[in-house]
Design a protein around this motif. Structure first.
Motif, PDB file in Angstrom:
ATOM      1  N   UNK A  63       0.955  -1.489  -0.027  1.00 41.10           N
ATOM      2  CA  UNK A  63      -0.110  -0.092   0.179  1.00 41.10           C
ATOM      3  C   UNK A  63       0.863   1.332  -0.009  1.00 41.10           C
ATOM      4  N   UNK A  64       1.842   1.214   0.840  1.00 36.12           N
ATOM      5  CA  UNK A  64       3.204   2.037   0.843  1.00 36.12           C
ATOM      6  C   UNK A  64       3.276   3.012  -0.504  1.00 36.12           C
ATOM      7  N   UNK A  65       3.088   1.008  -1.059  1.00 28.23           N
ATOM      8  CA  UNK A  65       4.376   1.567  -2.313  1.00 28.23           C
ATOM      9  C   UNK A  65       3.259   2.643  -3.398  1.00 28.23           C
ATOM     10  N   UNK A  66       2.173   1.841  -3.724  1.00 27.54           N
ATOM     11  CA  UNK A  66       1.321   1.690  -4.545  1.00 27.54           C
ATOM     12  C   UNK A  66       0.525   3.959  -4.172  1.00 27.54           C
TER      13      UNK A  66
END
Length: 722
Positions: free
Chosen positions: A257-260
């Motif tokens: 989610x953070x990478x997204x």
């Protein structure tokens, strides 16, 4: 002058032996003209012309004979008046209007010539004089009608000379009434034009205010673009660098989610960076100058570089093929490689964005005129015909389903077209909705322009008669362009001079309403010119304003300047000073002409201007008024009874007080080479004959514009001095 066919069909002959025969000849001319179908005005013209020549035959030759005939296959009514007198001396001078006679013979001949379509004179001391007058018929007369005309003439008795005089008086009264009616119509038309002019002036004022508002908004936008885009780049680069560090896991792993989320941040920053780059490029163009760095390169190498740059876009859409055609056969280009790459990158990026499947094909070929033609063809959504020019406007985007998903800045195509034009070419498009588009970009194979291209156009010195000339002595083209923008729609016209030598040359040709001086020119200063302007009697009265980067108001005012302003100049200050100069001017035109009708026509041409009109009916009176009133211009006739126009012009130029007044020669006289040499001191020569009313007014307005007199204004003051 048309020649008259010698084959003729006689109608009637009239001997001229007594004074009453002159009257009878006039009556017969009018009667025959009526029977031939001429209208009342032409009947009067014919009768008057025939009467003048018959009176000359009786008065100068003791009598003669008038022959009325049909000529040119029945299409021309001709009258020949023969006498056995001593002939006419100086006929050429008479016909050209140069002859002066106490008896008035010359005026009668010239008057008759003007009234008829054909006019020929054959004269010699041995044979006497034959004058042939011709008037074209409204409709050809059949040969069979001559008998009927002769019978009707025989039935028409000649009137008593007193009755003929009454008829002449009636014709004169009708002519005067027609003239009065025309004068009333002109007065009514002038009133309507005054109302229209007031409305136009109000509209111009409103448009000028709106244009000024838009100009200020554009200036604010340009300053914002040129300043803030640089400021935007620093935080954007920081965001992109930090996002890259996070995505590279420099400080540890990221959950999906953070990478997204960081990917979204990076994508948004990249889009914003693209917008900032386009804005900065546009700001450079709008600022007026943009650098060009030409180098030699091959199209194949350029295509290879672009292919590598666009790989990320291809990875996002695997259903589209990007095809670069072979260009190994093309010669190398010598132009700005970076700008050509930017143009193609924009065109190919757009093609990839708006093509969901198929291919984007890029190629190049030599075109005529030393141009290289690039083309980018796609199988995308296409562009409607109505939108194919709109897409080159800034911030314009065509609404579509794909457009809503991949919104751009709306700046790529406008910028690409400007860059192509900068390199000597252009960009165009052909497209069909649902089929695809082909964009064509041309650039010069060998760029031969300057290293820095200016978008500031050259100002013209061509006088616009509808605007007041303002002489601006300034060597900076950008500043001159700014002056022109400042006076747009204000009624003033900038006349540029980039040196004191040019300024002096301009002042020899025109009298500006005001002068604006920059002190520091390339290689010289204008302090000496300012001193010269204020010491010269002919330029002392022209308001002169010093606008310069040097803070030296005391010196400027001490040398006679009427105002001082430190650069950068404020538009409000300039318009206020020019308006004051316009209001302060004493605007007078002197008309010197012995012919009242000619003076009336000149008055009509000057009627729309706010100008005081002076009139003189002779040369002596004209010289007196010129010395007493010092008009801004003089309209001068050549043929006058006391002093002719040549003598008046010579006297004016010999008088130091009035020699600088522009003189416009307005004459019906045919000028020889020697005459034109004698008139070389005149501002211009306008013929009274051979020009339409509109052309005469145009020439008169242009000549007055050189004298600094604006014609397209409110109605004349109406002062007339006879």
């Amino acid at each position: 002058m048309a020649s008259v066919d010698l084959s003729s069909r006689p109608i009637l002959a009239q001997d001229i032996r007594f004074e009453r025969d002159v009257v009878a000849t006039r009556q017969r001319a009018r009667q025959i003209a009526a029977l031939l179908g001429f209208d009342a005005q032409d009947q009067t013209r014919i009768a008057t012309a025939v009467s003048e020549i018959a009176r000359n035959a009786f008065g100068y030759a003791g009598g003669g004979r008038a022959e009325f005939t049909l000529e040119d296959a029945g299409t021309t009514f001709a009258v020949r008046i023969r006498d056995r007198g001593p002939g006419i001396d100086g006929l050429d001078d008479i016909l050209d209007g140069r002859y002066r006679s106490e008896t008035g013979m010359g005026k009668g001949i010239i008057g008759a010539k003007r009234l008829m379509d054909d006019f020929r004179v054959d004269t010699s001391p041995s044979r006497g004089t034959t004058v042939t007058l011709g008037k074209r018929l409204p409709a050809a007369v059949a040969p069979g009608r001559l008998g009927d005309i002769a019978a009707r003439l025989a039935a028409q008795a000649l009137e008593d000379p007193i009755d003929e005089l009454r008829q002449q008086n009636r014709e004169l009264m009708q002519a005067l009434e027609a003239l009065n009616q025309r004068q009333r119509e002109l007065a009514e038309l002038n009133r309507e034009l005054e109302d229209t002019n007031r409305g136009v002036v109000a509209l111009y004022a409103e448009l000028d205010e709106k244009a000024y508002t838009l100009q200020r908004a554009n200036e604010v936008k340009s300053r914002f673009l040129s300043n803030m885009t640089h400021e935007f780049r620093t935080p954007l680069n920081s965001i992109l660098s930090l996002a890259r560090l996070l995505l590279d896991r420099v400080d540890g792993e990221l959950n999906p989610e953070q990478e997204k989320q960081i990917g979204f941040i990076r994508k948004a920053a990249e889009n914003l960076s693209e917008l900032v780059n386009d804005l900065l490029d546009l700001a450079k163009v709008e600022a007026g100058k943009i650098p060009v760095h030409p180098v030699e390169f091959r199209v194949s190498d350029l295509f290879g570089t672009i292919r590598g740059m666009l790989k990320p876009l291809l990875a996002a859409n695997l259903s589209v093929n990007l095809v670069f055609e072979s260009t190994d056969h093309l010669p190398p280009l010598y132009t700005d490689e970076g700008k050509v790459a930017q143009i193609l990158r924009n065109l190919i990026s757009n093609a990839l964005k708006y093509t969901e499947r198929g291919e984007v094909r890029v190629g190049a070929e030599l075109a005529s005129g030393g141009m290289m033609l690039f083309h980018v063809t796609d199988t995308g959504i296409g562009i409607a015909a109505a939108d194919q020019e709109r897409i080159f406007e800034e911030y314009t985007q065509v609404d579509s389903e794909i457009q809503r998903r991949v919104r751009g800045t709306g700046l790529g195509l406008p910028l690409s077209r400007r860059l192509a034009q900068l390199l000597g070419g252009n960009i165009s498009v052909k497209s069909d909705v649902g089929v695809g588009s082909t964009f064509y970009a041309t650039v010069a194979v060998h760029y031969a322009g300057p290293a820095e291209v200016s978008y500031v156009p050259e100002l013209t010195r061509h006088l616009d008669p509808t605007r007041l000339p303002v002489l601006v002595v300034e060597d900076n083209r950008e500043v001159l362009f700014l002056y022109e923008k400042y006076v747009k729609n204000s009624g003033f016209q900038i006349i540029p001079a980039r040196s004191t030598r040019e300024a002096r040359a301009v002042l020899q040709e025109i009298r500006p309403v005001a002068i604006v001086l920059d002190v520091l020119l390339e290689g010289e200063s204008t302090w000496g010119l300012l001193t010269e302007l204020k010491e010269n009697a002919s330029t002392r009265g022209i308001p002169t304003y010093v606008v310069t980067i040097v803070e030296n108001a005391k010196k400027a005012l001490a040398l006679g300047a009427d105002g001082f302003h430190v650069k950068p100049l404020q538009r409000e200050w300039l318009i206020e000073k020019l308006s004051q100069a316009q209001r302060a001017r004493h605007r007078t035109v002197l008309i010197v002409d012995d012919d009242e009708i000619s003076r009336y026509l000149v008055r009509g041409a000057l009627a729309p201007a706010r100008i005081t009109l002076l009139e003189a009916a002779g040369g002596q009176e004209g010289l007196r008024l010129a010395r007493e009133r010092h008009p801004q211009a003089i309209v001068l006739d050549l043929g006058m009874p006391d002093l002719d126009g040549f003598e008046v012009l010579a006297a004016l130029k010999a008088d130091s007080e009035v020699r600088d007044i522009p003189v416009i020669v307005y004459t019906a006289q045919a000028l020889s080479h020697d005459d034109r040499r004698r008139l070389s001191a005149a501002a211009t020569v306008i013929p009274k004959e051979g020009l339409s009313r509109e052309e005469t007014q145009k020439r008169l307005n242009a000549a007055l514009s050189k004298a600094g007199l604006h014609i397209d204004e409110a109605a004349s003051s109406g002062e007339v001095t006879a």
